[in-house]
Design a protein around this motif. Structure first.
Motif, PDB file in Angstrom:
ATOM      1  N   CYS A  83      39.631  34.462  53.822  1.00  0.00           N
ATOM      2  CA  CYS A  83      40.313  34.432  52.774  1.00  0.00           C
ATOM      3  C   CYS A  83      40.529  35.923  52.441  1.00  0.00           C
ATOM      4  O   CYS A  83      39.802  36.830  52.834  1.00  0.00           O
ATOM      5  N   VAL A  84      41.388  35.943  51.466  1.00  0.00           N
ATOM      6  CA  VAL A  84      41.703  37.400  50.841  1.00  0.00           C
ATOM      7  C   VAL A  84      41.279  37.491  49.463  1.00  0.00           C
ATOM      8  O   VAL A  84      41.972  36.353  48.704  1.00  0.00           O
ATOM      9  N   MET A  85      40.473  37.993  48.924  1.00  0.00           N
ATOM     10  CA  MET A  85      40.086  38.126  47.322  1.00  0.00           C
ATOM     11  C   MET A  85      40.497  39.642  47.035  1.00  0.00           C
ATOM     12  O   MET A  85      40.168  40.529  47.270  1.00  0.00           O
ATOM     13  N   GLY A  86      41.652  39.203  45.674  1.00  0.00           N
ATOM     14  CA  GLY A  86      41.907  40.371  44.920  1.00  0.00           C
ATOM     15  C   GLY A  86      40.950  40.711  43.906  1.00  0.00           C
ATOM     16  O   GLY A  86      40.486  39.628  43.191  1.00  0.00           O
ATOM     17  N   PHE A  87      40.382  41.729  43.867  1.00  0.00           N
ATOM     18  CA  PHE A  87      39.275  42.079  42.693  1.00  0.00           C
ATOM     19  C   PHE A  87      40.213  43.032  41.663  1.00  0.00           C
ATOM     20  O   PHE A  87      40.440  44.173  41.948  1.00  0.00           O
ATOM     21  N   ILE A  88      40.423  42.524  40.618  1.00  0.00           N
ATOM     22  CA  ILE A  88      41.300  43.343  39.571  1.00  0.00           C
ATOM     23  C   ILE A  88      40.750  43.592  38.277  1.00  0.00           C
ATOM     24  O   ILE A  88      39.669  43.177  38.058  1.00  0.00           O
TER      25      ILE A  88
END
Lengths: 212, 283
Positions: free
Chosen positions: B29-34
């Protein structure tokens, strides 16, 4: 550690061509004159200063936070600077010794006292290493900008020490037991100092926060 | 298995605190940390990578506990891209290849040179002559030229033009096709994250506001525009953030909690970020 030594070497050959030119010119230059003290000190001293210079390049590139994410330990990062400083100083000392032996023998056809020459080169190499030992922990603690104050102060200290030992810097043509003893004493002092300095730098660097 | 497990990660500075961050990034998976600038994204990444010392909490990377630092074999499996190219500008691509080849046991010069060629990076040119986009491509080529299973990217696409960003996203997409790979990327360019991420984590003032699947988040959240007079009909629990203007109210709402009949619009990650961060203050 090999990766770090390669990196520093690549930076040095790109940025410090002038240093190598000075080294090539200065070391043999001393052999041509009567007073070879400065010609010996200068390149050897520059050699020991190089790890401090590469720290400046690392800081500008924000290399350290990245280096810590590579398969390199903080210990490797610190020790590589000492290894580089010792290796370059040794190489320059050997080159200076060879130049100051060969040029008088081949070109000037004069005799040189090998023990005296070796003793004074060893002395300057030891002083240069001690200079590096003093500076690197401060560079790790304060950064290269603030560390420069310590660098200047220790440089003055070295000049004062050299001034207090005039017979050393003028003695290459005549064997001086004082020089020989002093060079051995300084070398003996440089060994634990280097070990202590590396341990201190490592202690500082292990605690250092290298925010991305 | 989770590629990254963070539990109660805490770090205090005199003027900023990162408070009890917990999140899990599954493999594949890809996690975006915003979060806005200064929210704590880089601090979190620095803690994950052991660049700074944590006050408390735990981080497990690829199943390994990192409380005593990241072991060298583990570092072989992590590709890191920080927000700037960290190589001295006097070096060339060939120099970087030699350095990284000595650093990584699993380094592939062939892969690095192939990526360099694909990215149009001149191997003889000094890095100082590269554009920002090229420098980031160099960093990404480094991260992808060894046995990386987890990519940790800190603002890797910020400051780049849309064309370069799109190229990089394609690369990340290719990387994540392997289910044994994962990407944790911080960014405030939410459009990029919307394209590629499976999970979104939002951090604000050192606190994790949420960490959930992007699709369910975007499905749940919506923008509601209505006159101020009828805003009172809406359950306050449905409103996540709002902006009141003389013409009415605009709010980020939980679509499933508002009464039937209210027309809503799609909420982008940008909207969610702005309303939760800024709208929260107006509530």
């Amino acid at each position: 550690m090999k990766a770090l030594l390669i990196k520093d070497w690549k930076i040095l050959i790109r940025c410090l061509k002038l240093y190598f030119f000075i080294l090539l010119c200065y070391a043999p230059l001393g052999a041509l004159g009567k007073d070879i003290g400065f010609a010996q000190i200068f390149p050897i001293f520059l050699g020991a200063v190089l790890p401090v210079s590469t720290l400046g390049y690392d800081e500008r590139a924000h290399w350290d936070p990245y280096a810590v994410t590579l398969p390199l330990s903080r210990k490797d990062i610190v020790l590589s600077k000492y290894v580089m400083g010792l290796a370059i100083t040794a190489a320059v000392a050997i080159y200076t010794l060879a130049a100051n032996l060969l040029i008088p023998a081949v070109i000037l056809r004069t005799a040189v006292s090998v023990p005296a020459l070796a003793a004074s080169i060893l002395l300057f190499a030891a002083i240069a290493i001690i200079f590096m030992d003093i500076n690197l922990p401060f560079m790790y603690l304060l950064g290269t900008e603030k560390g420069r104050l310590v660098y200047m102060a220790s440089l003055v200290l070295v000049i004062v020490i050299s001034g207090l030992l005039p017979e050393i810097s003028h003695s290459a043509l005549g064997l001086s037991l004082d020089t020989a003893r002093l060079s051995l004493a300084m070398t003996a002092a440089a060994i634990p100092l280097t070990a202590g300095s590396a341990a201190l730098s490592l202690c500082i660097y292990r605690k250092k926060e290298l925010a991305a | 298995m989770n590629a990254l497990e963070i539990e109660n990660l805490t770090k205090h500075y005199p003027s900023f605190s990162l408070n009890h961050i917990s999140l899990n990034l599954p493999m594949g998976c890809v996690m975006g940390f915003i979060g806005e600038n200064g929210a704590g994204k880089s601090t979190t990444i620095s803690l994950i990578l052991d660049l700074i010392r944590r006050d408390s909490g735990s981080v497990r990377i690829l199943g390994q506990d990192t409380s005593r630092g990241l072991a060298l074999p583990l570092k072989e499996q992590i590709g890191v891209v920080l927000d700037e190219c960290c190589f001295s500008e006097v070096l060339t691509l060939e120099d970087v290849d030699a350095i990284m080849n000595a650093a990584y046991r699993t380094w592939s010069s062939q892969q690095f040179r192939r990526l360099g060629k694909e990215f149009g990076l001149d191997p003889k040119k000094r890095i100082k002559n590269y554009s920002r986009g090229m420098k980031m491509k160099l960093s990404i080529a480094c991260a992808l030229s060894h046995d990386s299973r987890l990519l940790i990217l800190d603002e890797a696409t910020s400051g780049l033009d849309p064309v370069v960003r799109d190229e990089l996203l394609d690369l990340f997409y290719e990387f994540i096709q392997d289910e044994e790979h994962a990407i944790f990327m911080s960014s405030h360019i939410t459009g990029d994250l919307e394209k590629i991420c499976d999970y979104i984590a939002l951090i604000h003032q050192g606190n994790l506001l949420f960490c959930e699947e992007k699709d369910s988040l975007l499905d749940r959240m919506a923008i509601l525009k209505c006159p101020a007079a009828i805003a009172s009909e809406i359950d306050p629990a449905a409103i996540c953030g709002k902006r009141v203007t003389p013409f009415g109210m605009e709010a980020l709402v939980n679509r499933f909690l508002i009464p039937q009949g209210f027309a809503t619009e799609h909420a982008s990650l940008d909207d969610i970020l702005v309303y939760l961060v800024k709208g929260g203050k107006d509530k």
